[in-house]
Design a protein around this motif. Structure first.
Motif, PDB file in Angstrom:
ATOM      1  N   GLN A  54       1.246  -1.338  -0.041  1.00 59.89           N
ATOM      2  CA  GLN A  54       0.045  -0.216   0.327  1.00 59.89           C
ATOM      3  C   GLN A  54       0.947   1.090  -0.072  1.00 59.89           C
ATOM      4  O   GLN A  54       0.856   2.294  -0.673  1.00 59.89           O
ATOM      5  N   VAL A  55       1.838   1.284   1.061  1.00 64.28           N
ATOM      6  CA  VAL A  55       2.940   2.161   0.897  1.00 64.28           C
ATOM      7  C   VAL A  55       3.347   2.615  -0.823  1.00 64.28           C
ATOM      8  O   VAL A  55       4.056   3.790  -1.315  1.00 64.28           O
ATOM      9  N   GLU A  56       4.171   1.527  -1.213  1.00 66.06           N
ATOM     10  CA  GLU A  56       4.690   1.514  -2.043  1.00 66.06           C
ATOM     11  C   GLU A  56       3.882   2.349  -3.666  1.00 66.06           C
ATOM     12  O   GLU A  56       4.030   2.532  -4.851  1.00 66.06           O
ATOM     13  N   THR A  57       2.748   1.999  -4.054  1.00 62.06           N
ATOM     14  CA  THR A  57       1.286   2.412  -4.275  1.00 62.06           C
ATOM     15  C   THR A  57       1.068   3.575  -4.620  1.00 62.06           C
ATOM     16  O   THR A  57       0.494   3.894  -5.124  1.00 62.06           O
ATOM     17  N   GLY A  58       1.486   3.735  -3.450  1.00 54.86           N
ATOM     18  CA  GLY A  58       0.655   5.898  -3.103  1.00 54.86           C
ATOM     19  C   GLY A  58      -0.945   5.398  -2.055  1.00 54.86           C
ATOM     20  O   GLY A  58      -0.880   6.554  -1.466  1.00 54.86           O
ATOM     21  N   ALA A  59      -1.274   4.110  -1.863  1.00 54.28           N
ATOM     22  CA  ALA A  59      -2.279   3.644  -1.037  1.00 54.28           C
ATOM     23  C   ALA A  59      -2.456   4.208   0.221  1.00 54.28           C
ATOM     24  O   ALA A  59      -3.241   4.836   0.758  1.00 54.28           O
ATOM     25  N   SER A  60      -0.998   4.261   0.583  1.00 54.60           N
ATOM     26  CA  SER A  60      -0.908   4.446   1.978  1.00 54.60           C
ATOM     27  C   SER A  60      -0.046   5.848   2.266  1.00 54.60           C
ATOM     28  O   SER A  60       1.345   5.732   1.390  1.00 54.60           O
ATOM     29  N   ASP A  61      -0.265   7.017   3.381  1.00 54.29           N
ATOM     30  CA  ASP A  61       0.967   7.673   3.075  1.00 54.29           C
ATOM     31  C   ASP A  61       1.964   6.896   4.538  1.00 54.29           C
ATOM     32  O   ASP A  61       3.491   7.649   4.168  1.00 54.29           O
ATOM     33  N   LEU A  62       1.852   6.196   5.280  1.00 54.38           N
ATOM     34  CA  LEU A  62       2.792   5.379   6.247  1.00 54.38           C
ATOM     35  C   LEU A  62       2.370   3.985   6.364  1.00 54.38           C
ATOM     36  O   LEU A  62       0.791   4.198   6.161  1.00 54.38           O
ATOM     37  N   GLY A  63       3.631   3.607   6.817  1.00 51.45           N
ATOM     38  CA  GLY A  63       2.393   2.237   7.210  1.00 51.45           C
ATOM     39  C   GLY A  63       3.297   1.764   7.988  1.00 51.45           C
ATOM     40  O   GLY A  63       5.355   1.908   9.044  1.00 51.45           O
ATOM     41  N   PHE A  64       2.811   0.922   9.343  1.00 50.07           N
ATOM     42  CA  PHE A  64       3.637  -0.230  10.294  1.00 50.07           C
ATOM     43  C   PHE A  64       4.005  -1.415  10.556  1.00 50.07           C
ATOM     44  O   PHE A  64       2.592  -1.728  10.131  1.00 50.07           O
ATOM     45  N   VAL A  65       5.296  -1.943  10.564  1.00 49.37           N
ATOM     46  CA  VAL A  65       5.162  -3.632  10.940  1.00 49.37           C
ATOM     47  C   VAL A  65       5.646  -4.181  11.506  1.00 49.37           C
ATOM     48  O   VAL A  65       6.773  -2.949  12.455  1.00 49.37           O
ATOM     49  N   THR A  76       5.032  12.194   0.754  1.00 49.39           N
ATOM     50  CA  THR A  76       4.939  12.410   1.810  1.00 49.39           C
ATOM     51  C   THR A  76       3.742  13.362   2.793  1.00 49.39           C
ATOM     52  O   THR A  76       3.821  13.913   1.766  1.00 49.39           O
ATOM     53  N   HIS A  77       3.917  12.939   3.675  1.00 52.37           N
ATOM     54  CA  HIS A  77       2.875  13.977   4.018  1.00 52.37           C
ATOM     55  C   HIS A  77       2.469  14.748   5.545  1.00 52.37           C
ATOM     56  O   HIS A  77       3.763  14.086   6.195  1.00 52.37           O
ATOM     57  N   PRO A  78       2.868  16.040   4.823  1.00 56.38           N
ATOM     58  CA  PRO A  78       2.788  16.837   6.444  1.00 56.38           C
ATOM     59  C   PRO A  78       2.204  16.252   8.026  1.00 56.38           C
ATOM     60  O   PRO A  78       3.252  17.309   8.073  1.00 56.38           O
ATOM     61  N   LEU A  79       1.512  15.297   7.939  1.00 57.51           N
ATOM     62  CA  LEU A  79       1.412  15.211   9.271  1.00 57.51           C
ATOM     63  C   LEU A  79       2.420  14.045   9.699  1.00 57.51           C
ATOM     64  O   LEU A  79       1.994  13.059  11.203  1.00 57.51           O
ATOM     65  N   GLN A  80       3.358  13.574   8.854  1.00 55.22           N
ATOM     66  CA  GLN A  80       3.749  11.833   8.994  1.00 55.22           C
ATOM     67  C   GLN A  80       4.789  12.376  10.356  1.00 55.22           C
ATOM     68  O   GLN A  80       4.562  11.368  11.011  1.00 55.22           O
ATOM     69  N   GLU A  81       5.770  13.356  10.009  1.00 56.85           N
ATOM     70  CA  GLU A  81       6.482  13.167  11.060  1.00 56.85           C
ATOM     71  C   GLU A  81       6.611  12.915  12.249  1.00 56.85           C
ATOM     72  O   GLU A  81       6.716  12.594  13.033  1.00 56.85           O
ATOM     73  N   ARG A  82       5.367  14.019  11.906  1.00 55.66           N
ATOM     74  CA  ARG A  82       4.913  14.723  13.960  1.00 55.66           C
ATOM     75  C   ARG A  82       4.236  13.116  14.343  1.00 55.66           C
ATOM     76  O   ARG A  82       4.287  12.441  15.736  1.00 55.66           O
ATOM     77  N   THR A  83       3.482  12.331  13.323  1.00 54.50           N
ATOM     78  CA  THR A  83       2.526  11.065  14.543  1.00 54.50           C
ATOM     79  C   THR A  83       4.705  10.360  14.673  1.00 54.50           C
ATOM     80  O   THR A  83       3.944   9.631  15.808  1.00 54.50           O
ATOM     81  N   LEU A  84       5.407  10.037  13.649  1.00 55.44           N
ATOM     82  CA  LEU A  84       6.151   9.299  13.815  1.00 55.44           C
ATOM     83  C   LEU A  84       7.193   9.371  15.316  1.00 55.44           C
ATOM     84  O   LEU A  84       7.581   9.209  16.163  1.00 55.44           O
ATOM     85  N   GLU A  85       7.318  11.243  15.247  1.00 56.90           N
ATOM     86  CA  GLU A  85       7.500  12.005  17.155  1.00 56.90           C
ATOM     87  C   GLU A  85       6.667  10.372  17.808  1.00 56.90           C
ATOM     88  O   GLU A  85       7.894   9.716  19.004  1.00 56.90           O
ATOM     89  N   VAL A  86       5.187  11.156  17.732  1.00 57.86           N
ATOM     90  CA  VAL A  86       4.950  10.190  18.612  1.00 57.86           C
ATOM     91  C   VAL A  86       4.485   9.060  18.923  1.00 57.86           C
ATOM     92  O   VAL A  86       5.010   8.343  20.289  1.00 57.86           O
ATOM     93  N   VAL A  87       4.668   8.271  18.160  1.00 63.80           N
ATOM     94  CA  VAL A  87       5.071   6.682  17.800  1.00 63.80           C
ATOM     95  C   VAL A  87       5.600   5.940  18.807  1.00 63.80           C
ATOM     96  O   VAL A  87       6.792   5.338  19.456  1.00 63.80           O
ATOM     97  N   ARG A  88       7.367   6.696  18.553  1.00 61.34           N
ATOM     98  CA  ARG A  88       8.825   7.142  19.066  1.00 61.34           C
ATOM     99  C   ARG A  88       8.846   6.905  20.540  1.00 61.34           C
ATOM    100  O   ARG A  88       9.999   6.355  21.054  1.00 61.34           O
ATOM    101  N   GLU A  89       8.142   8.317  21.259  1.00 62.56           N
ATOM    102  CA  GLU A  89       7.585   8.578  22.279  1.00 62.56           C
ATOM    103  C   GLU A  89       7.164   7.701  23.635  1.00 62.56           C
ATOM    104  O   GLU A  89       7.388   6.925  24.205  1.00 62.56           O
TER     105      GLU A  89
END
Length: 289
Positions: free
Chosen positions: A132-143, A272-285
């Motif tokens: 989904q990330v590869e095709t652009g169907a999703s902006d961000l993935g988690f595995v 990239t999506h404008p909210l992508q980096e903020r989401t990653l920061e919260v997940v890392r925390e």
């Protein structure tokens, strides 16, 4: 006709400033640069735009019409900018493996620090997350496992814990290969990787074969089946907390022998999506990365 926007910007600055010097100062350019842009503009239009003579540069009839156009364009651009700012943000499209996505990630958007972020979230398999990330169907993935991909970035964002769960109302199994090799198990999509990781980390080896008495797509059914005494399972511990608090299941030996697994974020550097980096920061925390 090829008219660059910067030429029109320079033209308007000259008209409103009355000279090359004033325009150059407002544009933070040299007078020679502004003069060059005016010349290229007149060449592109095929006509003069100023009354040449002594004193201030004054637009001729053609220049007056072009100046009116530039001012209208500036007002339209300002209106467009305001309209764009008022538009709701595009949802952040997220694909995440079910255990992490439903029980760790989704609460961050439901009542956590990302509650103001609009989302579209799905819970496919790890391979489908990457697709989904590869095709652009999703902006961000988690595995929950590393799936190398030439065009995508997989970045470790933290750890999750996997746990062996058993019915709370039955005798708990002992943590040894011989005992667990004879048990019945409730499996689910992608459980092979989770089972192998748990056995390898906690007991040092995985039995050659495990007996699956039921298989489900989602973890909710797995928890229900285990709670009903139909077998054991190994799942992300985040899925177990509520069922364990209700007294339905027990995480066996989790405190003494924890099993930790890496969670990876999947991203396409080209999108990239404008909210992508903020989401990653919260997940890392959240995950302590």
């Amino acid at each position: 006709m090829n008219v660059e926007l910067r030429y029109l910007h320079a033209f308007r600055a000259v008209c409103e400033g009355g000279s090359l010097r004033a325009a150059a100062a407002s544009l933070h350019r040299t007078e020679q640069a502004v003069s060059y842009q005016l010349r290229k503009l007149e060449e592109a239009l095929g006509m003069p735009l100023f009354r040449r003579g002594q004193g201030p540069l004054v637009p001729n009839a053609a220049g007056e019409r072009l100046l009116a156009f530039c001012r209208d364009m500036g007002r339209d651009l300002a209106k467009l900018h305001e309209a764009m700012r008022d538009e709701p943000a595009q949802p952040l499209r997220i694909a995440a493996v079910s255990g992490f996505g439903r029980y760790e990630l989704l609460p961050l958007f439901r009542e956590g620090p990302l509650a103001d972020v609009p989302i579209r979230m799905s819970f496919p398999t790890a391979e489908e997350v990457v697709r989904q990330v590869e095709t652009g169907a999703s902006d961000l993935g988690f595995v929950h496992l590393m799936l190398p991909h030439g065009a995508l970035r997989l970045v470790a964002v933290g750890m999750e814990q996997a746990a062996l769960i058993a019915p709370a109302r039955q005798a708990l199994p002992t943590l040894d290969i011989a005992t667990l090799a004879e048990a019945d198990y409730v499996t689910y999509d992608e459980s092979d990787y989770v089972f192998a990781t748990w056995f390898t980390q906690v007991l040092g080896e995985k039995p050659a074969r495990l007996r699956s008495v039921a298989h489900f797509e989602e973890l909710e059914e797995v928890l229900d089946w285990v709670a009903a005494g139909r077998g054991l399972s190994i799942v992300p511990y985040a899925c177990v907390r509520e069922a364990e608090a209700r007294g339905d299941v027990v995480a066996v030996g989790r405190e003494n022998k924890p099993c930790l697994n890496t969670i990876y974020a999947v991203m396409d550097p080209a999108r990239t999506h404008p909210l992508q980096e903020r989401t990653l920061e919260v997940v890392r925390e959240l995950l302590g990365a």
